[in-house]
Design an enzyme around this catalytic site. Structure first.
Site, short mmCIF file in Angstrom:
data_model
loop_
_atom_site.label_atom_id
_atom_site.label_comp_id
_atom_site.label_asym_id
_atom_site.label_seq_id
_atom_site.Cartn_x
_atom_site.Cartn_y
_atom_site.Cartn_z
N LYS A 1 3.57 1.38 -3.71
CA LYS A 1 3.06 1.18 -5.14
C LYS A 1 3.93 1.24 -6.48
O LYS A 1 3.22 0.35 -7.36
CB LYS A 1 1.37 1.44 -4.74
CG LYS A 1 0.43 0.41 -3.94
CD LYS A 1 -0.98 0.83 -4.34
CE LYS A 1 -2.12 0.61 -3.88
NZ LYS A 1 -3.10 0.79 -3.72
N GLY B 1 -11.86 11.50 -11.64
CA GLY B 1 -10.68 11.20 -11.20
C GLY B 1 -9.40 10.63 -12.27
O GLY B 1 -9.19 10.40 -12.91
N GLY C 1 -4.29 6.76 -8.99
CA GLY C 1 -3.70 5.37 -9.29
C GLY C 1 -5.04 4.38 -9.18
O GLY C 1 -5.01 3.69 -10.20
N ASP D 1 -6.48 -4.35 -8.61
CA ASP D 1 -7.39 -3.00 -7.62
C ASP D 1 -8.48 -3.22 -8.98
O ASP D 1 -10.11 -3.00 -9.10
CB ASP D 1 -6.92 -1.95 -7.97
CG ASP D 1 -6.59 -1.66 -6.45
OD1 ASP D 1 -7.04 -2.61 -5.47
OD2 ASP D 1 -5.79 -0.97 -6.45
N ARG E 1 -10.66 16.77 -11.59
CA ARG E 1 -10.59 18.41 -10.99
C ARG E 1 -9.41 19.11 -12.40
O ARG E 1 -9.35 19.44 -12.69
CB ARG E 1 -10.22 18.46 -9.69
CG ARG E 1 -9.55 19.41 -9.09
CD ARG E 1 -9.38 19.82 -7.21
NE ARG E 1 -8.06 18.72 -7.81
CZ ARG E 1 -7.07 19.05 -5.78
NH1 ARG E 1 -7.45 19.10 -5.07
NH2 ARG E 1 -5.98 18.58 -6.18
N THR F 1 1.26 -0.60 0.32
CA THR F 1 -0.14 -0.28 -0.32
C THR F 1 1.03 1.21 0.54
O THR F 1 1.70 1.16 0.17
CB THR F 1 -1.00 -0.23 1.57
OG1 THR F 1 -2.30 0.70 1.30
CG2 THR F 1 -0.08 -0.06 2.21
N GLY G 1 -18.26 1.10 -1.98
CA GLY G 1 -16.82 0.65 -2.40
C GLY G 1 -15.85 -0.56 -1.11
O GLY G 1 -14.76 -0.56 -1.60
P1 NAP Z 1 -4.16 9.54 -5.91
O1 NAP Z 1 -3.34 9.04 -6.90
O2 NAP Z 1 -3.59 10.59 -4.96
O3 NAP Z 1 -5.98 10.68 -6.68
C1 NAP Z 1 -6.34 10.85 -6.36
C2 NAP Z 1 -7.41 11.74 -7.16
O4 NAP Z 1 -8.23 12.67 -6.03
C3 NAP Z 1 -6.69 12.48 -8.31
O5 NAP Z 1 -8.12 12.54 -9.18
C4 NAP Z 1 -6.88 13.98 -7.68
O6 NAP Z 1 -7.38 15.13 -8.64
C5 NAP Z 1 -8.60 13.94 -6.82
N1 NAP Z 1 -8.47 14.66 -5.90
C6 NAP Z 1 -7.58 14.86 -4.27
N2 NAP Z 1 -7.94 16.01 -3.94
C7 NAP Z 1 -8.87 16.75 -4.38
C8 NAP Z 1 -10.36 17.72 -4.51
N3 NAP Z 1 -10.01 18.44 -3.45
N4 NAP Z 1 -11.29 18.35 -4.79
C9 NAP Z 1 -11.10 17.18 -5.95
N5 NAP Z 1 -10.07 16.12 -6.74
C10 NAP Z 1 -9.16 16.10 -6.30
O7 NAP Z 1 -5.07 8.55 -5.05
P2 NAP Z 1 -5.84 7.13 -5.68
O8 NAP Z 1 -4.55 6.42 -4.87
O9 NAP Z 1 -6.29 6.83 -6.84
O10 NAP Z 1 -7.94 6.67 -4.43
C11 NAP Z 1 -7.97 7.45 -4.65
C12 NAP Z 1 -10.06 7.26 -3.36
O11 NAP Z 1 -9.74 5.60 -4.18
C13 NAP Z 1 -9.24 7.39 -2.31
O12 NAP Z 1 -10.16 8.08 -1.50
C14 NAP Z 1 -8.84 5.65 -1.76
O13 NAP Z 1 -9.18 5.81 -0.42
C15 NAP Z 1 -9.55 4.95 -2.81
N6 NAP Z 1 -9.33 3.96 -3.54
C16 NAP Z 1 -10.70 2.82 -2.84
C17 NAP Z 1 -9.99 1.26 -2.94
C18 NAP Z 1 -10.85 0.13 -2.85
O14 NAP Z 1 -10.93 -0.70 -2.34
N7 NAP Z 1 -12.22 0.41 -2.66
C19 NAP Z 1 -8.42 1.58 -3.54
C20 NAP Z 1 -7.62 2.44 -3.90
C21 NAP Z 1 -8.00 3.40 -3.54
P3 NAP Z 1 -5.90 16.17 -9.24
O15 NAP Z 1 -5.33 15.34 -10.80
O16 NAP Z 1 -6.16 17.42 -9.92
O17 NAP Z 1 -4.81 16.02 -7.69
#
Ligand code: NAP
Length: 283
Positions: free
Chosen positions: A71, A132, A135, A107, A157, A67, A250
């Site tokens: 990753k 989004g 990752g 994932d 965003r 995690t 989720g």
């Molecule tokens: P990440 O790579 O950091 O990507 C973050 C995303 O959120 C980007 O698209 C970013 O947009 C956007 N973002 C961040 N702050 C924002 C704001 N204030 N307003 C609007 N957009 C915003 O994170 P990730 O690993 O992809 O994870 C994303 C989410 O998925 C997390 O909440 C995580 O807990 C969840 N998740 C769930 C699972 C599951 O098994 N259910 C698995 C993996 C992840 P920008 O490009 O504009 O910064």
């Protein structure tokens, strides 16, 4: 170090690691399979990652989940990578086989399994919207492209990151129709959407949606999915349900990505109901 296959050790590594639900999922699965293997949380800093990988290769672990923040950083330290993990550019599960570390990403497949467990979908007719571009969005975008949807619109965003995601997905799915947009375009883009999934951090505690009015633009038959699982009932899903739309939570992705990893680690069929129950109790 443990080289005895009768006593398999598994782990999840990250930094921080306290929050990880992997031990809940894998612990329940091992117990349901009457296994005496262990699954532990190991805090591994970025500096410690090469040493941890070497210890795993030397037999300390038979497999481990990965995690934040490792990753992507772990990739150069592995011996092999599945095509899926290579395309996604991130690894969330490592199998140790014959002293080799093999990186997987479960994932996207986990997300799709969770969705198809609840809904019967004809993707070829679907206009999907993925919000989004991080990752998780890349893993889900890759999985959704594999279903050949009529269109997959990528909204973020930062519009530039949606364009970058589209370009990455287009390499492996040249036939895919992948329009992009920013949050200001959401209302218009949702007018003919059958399916919307949030893969941003919005909805996690303290991360508020600036505007959910795009839900009103969706057709009544649309499905709204959120991969945020803490809280389970996110503001997006609460508002979508209040509008009478179908919703998808989720925790299903979390469950199924873990179940796929469990099968890769152990070669056993994942005891899904035991894992589901343990996760529900933990969340
Ligand atoms: P990440 O790579 O950091 O990507 C973050 C995303 O959120 C980007 O698209 C970013 O947009 C956007 N973002 C961040 N702050 C924002 C704001 N204030 N307003 C609007 N957009 C915003 O994170 P990730 O690993 O992809 O994870 C994303 C989410 O998925 C997390 O909440 C995580 O807990 C969840 N998740 C769930 C699972 C599951 O098994 N259910 C698995 C993996 C992840 P920008 O490009 O504009 O910064």
């Amino acid at each position: 170090m443990n080289h005895n296959p009768a006593h398999q050790n598994y782990a999840v590594i990250g930094d921080p690691i306290e929050h990880s639900l992997s031990p809940v999922l894998h612990g329940a699965a091992l117990k349901a399979c009457d296994s005496n293997a262990t699954f532990s949380k190991v805090r591994v800093s970025p500096q410690e990652l090469p040493l941890f990988c070497q210890q795993a290769r030397d037999g300390a672990y038979s497999g481990f989940s990965v995690t934040v923040p490792h990753k992507c950083a772990i990739i150069p330290l592995l011996d092999e990578l599945t095509e899926e993990a290579r395309i996604i550019g991130a690894v969330n599960a490592v199998v140790v086989k014959e002293s080799k570390l093999i990186g997987h990403n479960t994932d996207g497949r986990g997300y799709l399994k969770s969705l198809l467990e609840e809904f019967s979908l004809d993707f070829s007719r679907m206009n999907a919207v993925l919000i989004g571009a991080g990752g998780a969005a890349l893993a889900i975008g890759h999985a959704l492209c594999g279903t050949s949807p009529a269109s997959l619109t990528l909204v973020n965003r930062t519009r530039e990151n949606a364009d970058i995601l589209a370009a990455k997905l287009q390499i492996t799915h040249p036939e895919a129709h992948l329009p992009t947009g920013s949050f200001g375009d959401l209302n218009r883009l949702c007018e003919d959407a059958d399916f919307v999934v949030n893969a941003t951090v919005l909805g996690m505690s303290g991360k508020n949606w600036p505007d959910l009015s795009f839900l009103n633009a969706l057709p009544e038959t649309a499905i709204v999915s959120d991969i945020v699982y803490a809280p389970i009932e996110t503001p997006l899903l609460t508002a979508a349900a209040a509008r009478g739309l179908k919703i998808h939570h989720g925790d299903g992705m979390l469950l199924h990505q873990g179940a796929i990893a469990f099968e890769l680690f152990t070669g056993k069929k994942a005891p899904l109901e035991a894992m589901r129950k343990a996760l529900a109790e933990a969340l």
